[in-house]
Write an enzyme that holds these catalytic residues in place. Structure first.
Site, short mmCIF file in Angstrom:
data_model
loop_
_atom_site.label_atom_id
_atom_site.label_comp_id
_atom_site.label_asym_id
_atom_site.label_seq_id
_atom_site.Cartn_x
_atom_site.Cartn_y
_atom_site.Cartn_z
N PHE A 1 0.85 -1.19 0.00
CA PHE A 1 0.00 0.00 0.00
C PHE A 1 0.89 1.23 0.00
O PHE A 1 1.73 1.40 0.87
CB PHE A 1 -0.94 0.04 1.20
CG PHE A 1 -1.87 1.22 1.16
CD1 PHE A 1 -3.00 1.20 0.35
CD2 PHE A 1 -1.59 2.38 1.87
CE1 PHE A 1 -3.85 2.30 0.27
CE2 PHE A 1 -2.43 3.49 1.79
CZ PHE A 1 -3.57 3.44 0.99
N LYS B 1 2.26 9.91 8.32
CA LYS B 1 1.61 9.44 9.55
C LYS B 1 2.18 10.05 10.84
O LYS B 1 1.81 11.15 11.19
CB LYS B 1 1.61 7.92 9.57
CG LYS B 1 0.71 7.35 8.46
CD LYS B 1 0.15 5.98 8.75
CE LYS B 1 -1.02 5.68 7.83
NZ LYS B 1 -0.65 5.01 6.59
N ASP C 1 9.23 2.80 1.82
CA ASP C 1 8.04 3.52 2.27
C ASP C 1 7.88 3.25 3.77
O ASP C 1 7.39 2.19 4.17
CB ASP C 1 6.82 3.04 1.47
CG ASP C 1 5.54 3.78 1.88
OD1 ASP C 1 5.55 4.43 2.95
OD2 ASP C 1 4.55 3.69 1.14
C1 LIG Z 1 -0.88 5.32 5.10
C2 LIG Z 1 0.14 4.91 4.12
C3 LIG Z 1 0.31 5.60 2.90
C4 LIG Z 1 -0.61 6.74 2.48
O1 LIG Z 1 -0.54 7.83 3.34
P1 LIG Z 1 -1.69 8.97 3.27
O2 LIG Z 1 -1.19 10.00 4.24
O3 LIG Z 1 -2.96 8.34 3.67
O4 LIG Z 1 -1.70 9.47 1.89
C5 LIG Z 1 1.32 5.20 2.07
N1 LIG Z 1 2.14 4.18 2.38
C6 LIG Z 1 2.02 3.50 3.54
C7 LIG Z 1 2.97 2.40 3.86
C8 LIG Z 1 1.01 3.83 4.44
O5 LIG Z 1 0.86 3.12 5.56
#
Ligand SMILES: *Cc1c(COP(=O)(O)O)cnc(C)c1O
Length: 399
Positions: free
Chosen positions: A138, A252, A223
């Protein structure tokens, strides 16, 4: 506003993009939040791994109050003091040399895709744009980040996706090696797949991927939007592996609840960006970065919070394993690193989430069958014990 009105207005006025719980949260302190009817909840969702310091952490509140009175927003055409402070803190405490600020995780991923392509095409020519990511990953919801995301169901209805993305099984370094071509510019991975249910790759995976990328002259992008900011017991999850990426994305927990994202890179890679190549109106805004500075300083201060995260993470995992064993007829596996913990069931976990909510515990369901816990890093042992008693009872009700 009472909950009945909230449900009506929500249906009336909001685009229906979330499956919301029938609760409106109006106040929070530390690990606790309160609903509009006064009900108290233990918050083991933590704004999806975002409230790393709990709710309304005093140092963050004061930093926001002071900054809001002084300066809320100015353009990036001018130097911004808290932005510089936060960049320096991030660089001094990571592999990176340079930082770009944005407002969310998905934007940080967009920035990483753009930087990787600019760097690689500048070095190897215009066709070197391919990015390999993992299945079930994700990376966000905008078209670039969505194209990187290895979940077909999230792209459905929004095609065509951006060209140039290949998805391979997570945890399989060989699959990455085989997928690399002369047109590959980067490999993009989460150190732990959070959204798809706290999936932890086999030991040595990231080391092997790092070696493969270095040998092939391909960039490694991590990420760390979910795993960063202390979540796994180290400031960044890559610190557990002994390797460093070329680019890293954060969001986050970075602002302890304020919207902020960042994309970090080594000097070598970051130098591919020139003025005008990338930008953001709000990115690195004084208010958001003031929260980021307070968050970073709190996480670094004596290492107490990271230490707490490691100890509480171990306790939570132990308690989860006991519960999994007790309910072995419905549980499959317990997984976790620091305070990112998942319990996989052999069935949908929505009824468990509701049963926990009724008993005063907020937990999340990831990928349909995984109960995911990501409490603030300041959680105490007694909070965990109380939460685990509730979860235990909720699971008993399933039979
Ligand atoms: C939450 C998340 C995203 C997206 O972040 P948003 O602030 O919701 O756009 C991308 N990569 C990872 C691993 C995430 O947990």
């Amino acid at each position: 506003m009472d909950i009945k009105r909230a449900l009506e207005d929500s249906e009336h006025y909001l685009m229906q993009t979330y499956g919301r719980m029938p609760v409106m949260l109006i106040k929070g302190r530390g690990i606790k939040v309160w609903g509009s009817d006064g009900t108290e909840y233990l918050d083991f969702v933590g704004g999806v791994a975002t409230n790393v310091l709990g709710h309304c952490y005093p140092k963050v509140v004061v930093a926001l109050q002071k900054q809001a009175q002084r300066l809320i927003h100015v353009s990036n055409w001018y130097h911004i003091e808290p932005q510089l402070k936060l960049a320096k803190l991030l660089v001094q405490n990571s592999f990176a040399d340079k930082v770009f600020f944005c407002n969310s995780g998905t934007e940080a991923v967009e920035g990483a895709i753009k930087l990787a392509r600019k760097y690689a095409t500048g070095l190897k020519g215009g066709k070197c744009t391919g990015i390999i990511t993992a299945l079930n990953s994700f990376h966000g919801r905008t078209m670039g980040a969505l194209s990187a995301t290895g979940q077909e169901k999230l792209r459905k209805g929004f095609e065509p996706a951006l060209p140039g993305f290949i998805h391979v099984p997570f945890g399989d370094a060989k699959a990455i090696e085989e997928a690399i071509t002369p047109d590959t510019c980067a490999v993009l991975l989460e150190p732990i797949q959070g959204e798809s249910g706290v999936r932890i790759p086999p030991p040595g995976y990231l080391r092997e991927v790092r070696r493969i990328c270095s040998d092939a002259g391909v960039l490694l992008i991590l990420d760390e939007i979910q795993t960063g900011m202390g979540r796994t017991g180290k400031l960044f999850a890559y610190e557990h592996t002994g390797i460093t990426p070329d680019i890293m994305t954060l969001a986050k927990g970075l602002g302890a609840g304020m919207p902020i994202g960042a994309m970090l890179a080594t000097d070598k890679v970051a130098s591919a960006f020139s003025p005008g190549d990338h930008g953001s109106t709000f990115g690195g805004n004084p208010l958001a970065t003031a929260a980021g500075v307070a968050t970073m300083e709190s996480l670094l201060e004596g290492g107490f919070i990271l230490d707490q995260c490691r100890r509480m993470g171990a306790h939570l995992l132990k308690r989860m394993e006991e519960i999994a064993k007790k309910h072995s007829d419905i549980t499959v596996e317990t997984r976790g690193s620091g305070l990112l913990v998942g319990l996989e069931l052999n069935r949908e976990c929505a009824p468990v989430i509701s049963a926990c909510l009724e008993r005063g515990l907020l937990v999340n369901c990831a990928a349909g069958k995984v109960i995911r816990l990501m409490p603030p890093l300041i959680v105490q042992e007694e909070d965990i014990d109380k939460a685990m008693d509730i979860l235990d009872e909720a699971l008993s009700r399933l039979n």
